[in-house]
Design a protein around this motif. Structure first.
Motif, PDB file in Angstrom:
ATOM      1  N   SER A  43       0.908  -1.254  -0.040  1.00  0.00           N
ATOM      2  CA  SER A  43      -0.090  -0.049   0.031  1.00  0.00           C
ATOM      3  C   SER A  43       0.687   1.258  -0.150  1.00  0.00           C
ATOM      4  CB  SER A  43      -1.109   0.010   1.007  1.00  0.00           C
ATOM      5  OG  SER A  43      -0.414  -0.473   2.372  1.00  0.00           O
ATOM      6  N   GLY A  45       1.198   3.714   1.940  1.00  0.00           N
ATOM      7  CA  GLY A  45       1.992   4.516   2.771  1.00  0.00           C
ATOM      8  C   GLY A  45       3.287   4.028   3.134  1.00  0.00           C
ATOM      9  N   CYS A  46       3.602   2.888   3.037  1.00  0.00           N
ATOM     10  CA  CYS A  46       4.906   2.233   3.126  1.00  0.00           C
ATOM     11  C   CYS A  46       5.844   3.027   2.310  1.00  0.00           C
ATOM     12  CB  CYS A  46       5.070   0.811   3.035  1.00  0.00           C
ATOM     13  SG  CYS A  46       3.859  -0.263   3.568  1.00  0.00           S
ATOM     14  N   TYR A  49       6.365   6.749   3.742  1.00  0.00           N
ATOM     15  CA  TYR A  49       6.995   6.876   4.701  1.00  0.00           C
ATOM     16  C   TYR A  49       8.576   6.441   4.611  1.00  0.00           C
ATOM     17  CZ  TYR A  49       3.523   7.489   8.432  1.00  0.00           C
ATOM     18  OH  TYR A  49       2.395   7.831   9.029  1.00  0.00           O
TER      19      TYR A  49
ATOM     20  N   CYS B  42      -0.914   7.081   4.278  1.00  0.00           N
ATOM     21  CA  CYS B  42      -1.924   6.106   4.238  1.00  0.00           C
ATOM     22  C   CYS B  42      -2.920   6.546   5.290  1.00  0.00           C
ATOM     23  CB  CYS B  42      -1.177   4.548   4.656  1.00  0.00           C
ATOM     24  SG  CYS B  42      -0.331   4.670   5.967  1.00  0.00           S
ATOM     25  N   PHE B  44      -3.267   4.929   8.282  1.00  0.00           N
ATOM     26  CA  PHE B  44      -2.466   5.305   9.478  1.00  0.00           C
ATOM     27  C   PHE B  44      -1.851   6.472   9.706  1.00  0.00           C
ATOM     28  CE2 PHE B  44       1.849   4.379  11.275  1.00  0.00           C
ATOM     29  CZ  PHE B  44       1.549   4.190  12.550  1.00  0.00           C
ATOM     30  N   CYS B  67       6.126   0.720  10.457  1.00  0.00           N
ATOM     31  CA  CYS B  67       5.149   1.899  10.492  1.00  0.00           C
ATOM     32  C   CYS B  67       5.485   2.638  11.949  1.00  0.00           C
ATOM     33  CB  CYS B  67       3.692   1.384  10.907  1.00  0.00           C
ATOM     34  SG  CYS B  67       3.371  -0.239   9.486  1.00  0.00           S
ATOM     35  N   THR B 127      -2.570  -1.564  11.762  1.00  0.00           N
ATOM     36  CA  THR B 127      -1.901  -1.263  10.452  1.00  0.00           C
ATOM     37  C   THR B 127      -2.270  -2.472   9.574  1.00  0.00           C
ATOM     38  OG1 THR B 127       0.025  -2.560  11.222  1.00  0.00           O
ATOM     39  CG2 THR B 127       0.213  -0.232  11.684  1.00  0.00           C
ATOM     40  N   CYS B 128      -1.938  -2.287   8.290  1.00  0.00           N
ATOM     41  CA  CYS B 128      -2.351  -3.274   7.211  1.00  0.00           C
ATOM     42  C   CYS B 128      -2.462  -4.481   7.658  1.00  0.00           C
ATOM     43  CB  CYS B 128      -1.303  -2.904   6.126  1.00  0.00           C
ATOM     44  SG  CYS B 128      -1.464  -1.398   5.434  1.00  0.00           S
ATOM     45  N   SER B 157      -6.929   2.076  11.686  1.00  0.00           N
ATOM     46  CA  SER B 157      -6.279   2.745  10.721  1.00  0.00           C
ATOM     47  C   SER B 157      -5.429   1.777   9.635  1.00  0.00           C
ATOM     48  CB  SER B 157      -5.490   3.754  11.502  1.00  0.00           C
ATOM     49  OG  SER B 157      -4.585   3.072  12.249  1.00  0.00           O
ATOM     50  N   GLY B 159      -3.763   0.659   6.915  1.00  0.00           N
ATOM     51  CA  GLY B 159      -3.255   1.714   5.944  1.00  0.00           C
ATOM     52  C   GLY B 159      -3.926   1.700   4.249  1.00  0.00           C
TER      53      GLY B 159
HETATM   54  S1  SF4 Z   1       1.877  -0.735   6.513  1.00  0.00           S
HETATM   55 FE1  SF4 Z   1      -0.046   0.073   6.049  1.00  0.00          FE
HETATM   56  S2  SF4 Z   1      -0.403   1.092   7.988  1.00  0.00           S
HETATM   57 FE2  SF4 Z   1       1.773   0.880   7.782  1.00  0.00          FE
HETATM   58  S3  SF4 Z   1       2.867   2.357   6.669  1.00  0.00           S
HETATM   59 FE3  SF4 Z   1       2.389   0.944   5.346  1.00  0.00          FE
HETATM   60  S4  SF4 Z   1       0.313   1.692   4.561  1.00  0.00           S
HETATM   61 FE4  SF4 Z   1       0.567   2.643   6.247  1.00  0.00          FE
END
Ligand code: SF4
Ligand code: SF4
Lengths: 455, 464
Positions: A43, A45-46, A49, B42, B44, B67, B127-128, B157, B159
C-alpha cells in the motif's frame, strides 16, 4: 570472551526501535543501480514513509514507486496493480531497471511476484521492457539490512545469468556504507589499478550534484552490463562479518567460481589492513604509496591522541556490521565498548565482535541482539558511558546522559552531511578518530568552568 | 527538456486545473495511481498525525516495526508537561504472529507498557497487516481497559483502507469515545476548544494567549499539547474552533450532533485569517461578554502595529516573486495564498494531498488566472510546474524539499515536522523571515539552471 545476554526473554513490545523495516534496505540498494527505480509492492503508505525517512538523511529526491494497493487489492491480490504500476513507471521514468520489493501486506496475502512477472512478460513482451528484479522483503522477518543484502543478491542472481568472459575486475559488495565511503572505495581500487564493480553504488545517485534540470532518475549507479559481467571477475570482496550464508558474493562463487573474500567492513587499522592485503593479493600490486602514507599518518594520530580516549566507555549501536566495525576500531584505540547493540537477531554479532576485539580490547564488549533504545537506556546507569557512537536516534539518550554522540550510520537526521561521513579505509579511520577524540575534548572543555582555548 | 505529455499521466489529467480555463471539476479523494510515486501516505498516517500530540497517552502501533519507526518523534508537537507521545511503541510483529495472530502479543504489550508508563489512556493503531490477520482489536482493547482501569482505544487505521482522510476519521472516532467522561463544573460560558492545531513549535501557546487576552477560556487543545482529561470534558465548551485541513472536523461534527456544540472553521495562518478568526470568536460571545469585541480589536491593533512595519521591510525584497505550494490539507492553502499577498508575492501553483472538490473550487476563486491547481501530485508533476512557472519559492514538506532544491528553487517547510512557529501574528513574521531568507539567499545564482539562464541573457545583450 564477550558475553551475550538474552535480550528480554519475556519480549513483548518495542520502544524506540534500533532497526528499520526490510523494504527500506532493498529500496536503498536498488537506488544504487544505474537507471533503476525502486518499487514497493504494497500500500501507498509504506513507500511514502520510507521516502520521507530516506530523504531526511540524504537530502536528495528519492522516488520510490508503489503499487498503491487498496482494500480490494488486499483481498483479491495485487497483481493487476503491480502490472499497471510497472507500466506507469515505465511511461514516466523510462527506467532501465525496476526493483520490486514486497511489503508486509503483499507477503501476507501471498502475492506471487515471480508469477506476475511472467504474466507481465507475456502480456507486454512486445514493448521495450526494462529489467525487472524482485526481492521478497517481509518486515516481520528481518530488518533493513536483510532487505539490503537480499536486494543485492537478487540483482546478482537475476541479472548475472551466465559466465562472462574474464574481465580482470574485482566485484565489491560494500554493505550499507555512506556515499562518501563508496567514492573512497572506488578511488582505492583506481589507485591499485583495478577496475571495480561496486554493487550497489549509491555515491552519485544519493549524493548528486546540482544540475541544470530535474532528472527523473539520477545519473550514476552500477551499470547493468557491469552487473551482468560480474561472473567474469577475478574475485569478489564483500564486506560484512554478519552476512547471511547466501549473498551476492556466495552466489557468484557457487555458480561461476568467482572467489569470494568475505571481510569485515574495513573500519579502523586492522580491518582496513585486511582489505588492503586482499587488494594486493588480487591485483598483484603492492600497497600504493599514498595509502602507505595514510596508514602511517593514522598510526601517528593514534599515538598523538591516545591519552584523550584511553579507557573511555562507549555505547555502540546500529546495523550489525557497522557495530562490528566500530568495535574493531574503538577497541584498537583504547576505548572500552561497554555495550554493542543491534536491533536485528541471529546474525552472529557476538562471535563477530569477539573476533575483531579479542586480544586488543581490555574489556570484552557486552553484546546485545534484538535490542531497542529502551533496553539500552535501562542499563545506562550501570554502563556509565562517556560516549555514544551510532545514528541520530541515540541523540535524546546522549542528551539525557550528558555525553557526546559521535554520529555514524543511517539515519543521520539531526546533522548535515550524513551521506558524506567517511568510515572506511585508513582515511575513514582517520576521520572517525579525529571525531572521537574531538568529542571527548569538547566534552571536557564544555564541562569546565574555565574557558580553555588550549587543551 | 521533457514535454508535458511525458510528465503527466493520462489518468491524472482530471486532477489538474488551471484557474480561469473553464469550469473547475477536479477529481479528488481517489486512490493514488499505482506507479505514480504519490506524495501521499496512508490511513494510519492520518490517524497518527491527529492523535500524536496527546502527550499523556500511550500510542502503541500494532504491526510490524516499520510503521512505528517511521513515525517516531518526527513531528514538532511540543508538550508543556508529559512527553509520552515522543516515544515509539510497537508490537513489532514477527512471522509467527502473522501466522497465529497477534492478539496475545498486543495484550502482553499493553500490559507491560501501561504498567511501565502509567498513561492516562492508550491508543492502539491497527496497520495494514493487522487488518489482514484479523486480530480483534476492539475485544483486546475492551479487556485491557477493564484490567488496567484506563481507556484503551482502538484506532482502526489499516493503511490500505483509503487515504489520509480516512485516518482523520478513525482518529476522531477514537477520541470521541473519551468525550463526556470528565468533570465539567468549572467550565465558563465563554469557552472554546481548539481543534486541529498540533502545537508545532509551540504554536498553540501563541493562540491560547490571544484567547486568554480576549477573556475566553480554552478547555481542550485537540490535539496539540493535548491531555486525555481535557478531551474527556471538552463537550461542555461553548464553541469549537476547527482549524485548517479539517483533520478534526469530524470530531466537531460529532460534538455538534450529540452535545449541540456549534463549531466554526478558523485559520491561524497569515494576518487576515488570524484576525478574522479572533473576530469570529468575539462575535460569537458578544452577547455573553459585551467587552470582548473591544478587547479583541485592541489585541489585533496592538499586534498589527508591531508586525506591519517589519513585514514591509521584507515585502520590499519579495514583491513580485513567484510561489508554488503543495500541502497536506487544502484549507491551509487558502491562508497561505492570502499570506503571500501580504508579502507582495504571486501564487502560481497550489496543490494538496487531500483536498475536496469544494476546496478546489474555492482555491480557483481566490487565485489569479493561470494558477495551476493540482490534487495528489507526484515529483515529476511538481517539478514540471515549478519549471513551467519559473517559481522562486516552494512551500511543502520534507518530500518536496529536495525537488525544489534540485531545481534551484527556495523552499519553506510548512508541515508537521516544522520546528519554527508560523501561526499567529508573531508566526507571520517568522514565516516572512523564513521566506525572505530563502528567496534572497545568494546561493541560487550558482545553481546551474539559473546560472545558465543568466549567461544566456548576458550573451544576448552582448550580441545586440
Ligand atoms: S503498512 Fe499500512 S499502515 Fe503501515 S505504513 Fe504501510 S500503508 Fe501505512
Ligand atoms: S508494513 Fe511492513 S513494509 Fe510497510 S512500513 Fe510497515 S513494516 Fe515496513
Amino acid at each position: 570472551m564477550s558475553k551475550v545476554k538474552a535480550a528480554r526473554p519475556n519480549f513483548v513490545s518495542t520502544t524506540n526501535a534500533c532497526k528499520l523495516c526490510t523494504p527500506l534496505g532493498a529500496s536503498l540498494a536498488f537506488r544504487g543501480v544505474e537507471g533503476a527505480i525502486p518499487f514497493l509492492h504494497g500500500s501507498q503508505g509504506c513507500a511514502t514513509y520510507m521516502r520521507r525517512y530516506i530523504i531526511s538523511h540524504f537530502r536528495e529526491p528519492v522516488d520510490i514507486a508503489s503499487s498503491a494497493l487498496g482494500e480490494k487489492n488486499a483481498i483479491y491480490g495485487g497483481g493487476p496493480n503491480l502490472k499497471k504500476g510497472i507500466l506507469n513507471v515505465m511511461k514516466k521514468y523510462e527506467p532501465q531497471l525496476i526493483g520490486v520489493a514486497t511489503t508486509c501486506l503483499t507477503e501476507t496475502i501471498g502475492d506471487d511476484v515471480p508469477m506476475y512477472f511472467n504474466e507481465f512478460y507475456k502480456e507486454f513482451g512486445d514493448l521495450d521492457l526494462p529489467e525487472l528484479v524482485r526481492v521478497s522483503t517481509p518486515s516481520y522477518n528481518g530488518t533493513h539490512t536483510d532487505g539490503w543484502h537480499g536486494a543485492v543478491r537478487s540483482l546478482v542472481e537475476q541479472l548475472c545469468l551466465e559466465k562472462a568472459a574474464p574481465t580482470g575486475r574485482v566485484n565489491i559488495l560494500p554493505n550499507m556504507v555512506s556515499c562518501e565511503d563508496v567514492r573512497h572505495l572506488r578511488d582505492i581500487c583506481d589507485h591499485f589499478g583495478i577496475g571495480a564493480t561496486i554493487l550497489p553504488d549509491i555515491s552519485e545517485t544519493l549524493d548528486g550534484p546540482a544540475l541544470e534540470d530535474y532528472v527523473k532518475i539520477p545519473e550514476g549507479g552500477t551499470p547493468i552490463r557491469d552487473i551482468k559481467a560480474m561472473s567474469g571477475a577475478e574475485a569478489t570482496i564483500e564486506f560484512g562479518r554478519c552476512l547471511p550464508a547466501r549473498t551476492g558474493g556466495s552466489s557468484l562463487e557457487e555458480r561461476f567460481g568467482v572467489p569470494n573474500h568475505r571481510l569485515g567492513l574495513p573500519m579502523g587499522l586492522r580491518e582496513s589492513d585486511r582489505f588492503f592485503e586482499a587488494l594486493e593479493d588480487i591485483s598483484g600490486t603492492p600497497l600504493p604509496r599514498r595509502y602507505e602514507l595514510e596508514r602511517g599518518r593514522l598510526v601517528d594520530a593514534y599515538v598523538d591522541g591516545h591519552k584523550y580516549v584511553f579507557g573511555k566507555r562507549a555505547v555502540v549501536y546500529g546495523e550489525e556490521d557497522l557495530v562490528v566495525g566500530l568495535c574493531a576500531f574503538l577497541s584498537e584505540i583504547g576505548v572500552d565498548v561497554v555495550l554493542a547493540g543491534t536491533g536485528s537477531r541471529g546474525k552472529g554479532l557476538e562471535e563477530a565482535v569477539a573476533r575483531v576485539t579479542d586480544g586488543v580490547a581490555r574489556v570484552a564488549p557486552e553484546v546485545r541482539e534484538g535490542v531497542d533504545f529502551h533496553d539500552i537506556a535501562a542499563e545506562a546507569g550501570e554502563l556509565a558511558p562517556d560516549l555514544l557512537v551510532g545514528h541520530s536516534k541515540g541523540y535524546r539518550y546522549a542528551k539525557e546522559w550528558g555525553v557526546p554522540l559521535v554520529r555514524v550510520g543511517f539515519p543521520i537526521h539531526d546533522r548535515f552531511g550524513g551521506q558524506r561521513i567517511r568510515t572506511v579505509g585508513y582515511g575513514g579511520a582517520q576521520a572517525l578518530f579525529d571525531r572521537v577524540v574531538n568529542a571527548v575534548i569538547g566534552k571536557k572543555q564544555s564541562d569546565s568552568s574555565i574557558g580553555y582555548g588550549y587543551i | 527538456m521533457s514535454t508535458i505529455s511525458s510528465t503527466l499521466l493520462e489518468e491524472r489529467k482530471d486532477q489538474i486545473h488551471r484557474t480561469g480555463e473553464g469550469a473547475i471539476d477536479i477529481a479528488c479523494n481517489r486512490e493514488s495511481l499505482a506507479g505514480a510515486v504519490s506524495q501521499r501516505a496512508c490511513v494510519f498516517c492520518g490517524s497518527r498525525v491527529v492523535l500524536y500530540p496527546i502527550a499523556d497517552a500511550l500510542h502503541l502501533v500494532h504491526g510490524p516495526i516499520g510503521c512505528a519507526v517511521y513515525t517516531w518523534d518526527i513531528r514538532g508537537s511540543l508538550s508543556s508537561g508529559p512527553e509520552l507521545h515522543r516515544l515509539s511503541f510497537s508490537t513489532d510483529l514477527q512471522e509467527t504472529d502473522v501466522i497465529f495472530g497477534g492478539e496475545k502479543k498486543l495484550e502482553a504489550a499493553l500490559d507491560e507498557l501501561i504498567d511501565r508508563h502509567s498513561p492516562k489512556a492508550a491508543f492502539v493503531y491497527s496497520t495494514c497487516i493487522v487488518g489482514l490477520i484479523g486480530d480483534d482489536l476492539e475485544a483486546v482493547c475492551r479487556k485491557m481497559a477493564e484490567k488496567k482501569g484506563i481507556p484503551v482505544l482502538p484506532v482502526m487505521s489499516e493503511g490500505f483502507k483509503g487515504n489520509k482522510r480516512a485516518g482523520y476519521l478513525a482518529a476522531c472516532n477514537a477520541m470521541f469515545r473519551l468525550v463526556g467522561t470528565g468533570d465539567t463544573t468549572d467550565i465558563s460560558p465563554v469557552s472554546i476548544n481548539i481543534f486541529g492545531d498540533f502545537n508545532l513549535a509551540g504554536e498553540i501557546w501563541i493562540i491560547r494567549e490571544y484567547f486568554e487576552r480576549m477573556g475566553v477560556q480554552v478547555v481542550a487543545n485537540v490535539t496539540g499539547d493535548g491531555r486525555v482529561a481535557d478531551i474527556g470534558r471538552c463537550h461542555s465548551a461553548a464553541l469549537n474552533l476547527v482549524q485548517c485541513s479539517g483533520a478534526t472536523q469530524d470530531l466537531a461534527k460529532m460534538l455538534e450532533e450529540k452535545y449541540g456544540t456549534p463549531f466554526k472553521r478558523v485559520s491561524y495562518l497569515g494576518i487576515e485569517d488570524m484576525a478574522e478568526s479572533l473576530y469570529k470568536v468575539a462575535d460569537f460571545f458578544k452577547d455573553r461578554d459585551p467587552g470582548i469585541v473591544e478587547r479583541t480589536q485592541t489585541l489585533v491593533r496592538d499586534e498589527l502595529s508591531r508586525l506591519m512595519p517589519e513585514l514591509a521591510r521584507y515585502r520590499r525584497d519579495l514583491e513580485g516573486k513567484k510561489v508554488a505550494m503543495y500541502v497536506g490539507g487544502s484549507f491551509k492553502a487558502f491562508s497561505l495564498v492570502k499570506a503571500f499577498r501580504h508579502l507582495g508575492m504571486k501564487v502560481v501553483m497550489v496543490g494538496s494531498q487531500t483536498g475536496t472538490s469544494e476546496d478546489y473550487a474555492e482555491l480557483a476563486e481566490i487565485t489569479d488566472p493561470g494558477t495551476v491547481i493540482i490534487d495528489d501530485a507526484n515529483p515529476l508533476e511538481l517539478s514540471h510546474f515549478i519549471k513551467e512557472k519559473d517559481v522562486d519559492v516552494f512551500v511543502g514538506g520534507v518530500k518536496e524539499r529536495p525537488i525544489a532544491f534540485k531545481l534551484g528553487v527556495g523552499f519553506c517547510d510548512h508541515n508537521h515536522e516544522r520546528k519554527e512557529a508560523l501561526e499567529g501574528f508573531s508566526g507571520m513574521l517568522n514565516f516572512a523571515r523564513e521566506i525572505h531568507s530563502s528567496v534572497m539567499s545568494p546561493v541560487w545564482r550558482f545553481v546551474p539552471r539559473r546560472a545558465g539562464r543568466a549567461e544566456a541573457v548576458r550573451k544576448e545583450a552582448v550580441n545586440e
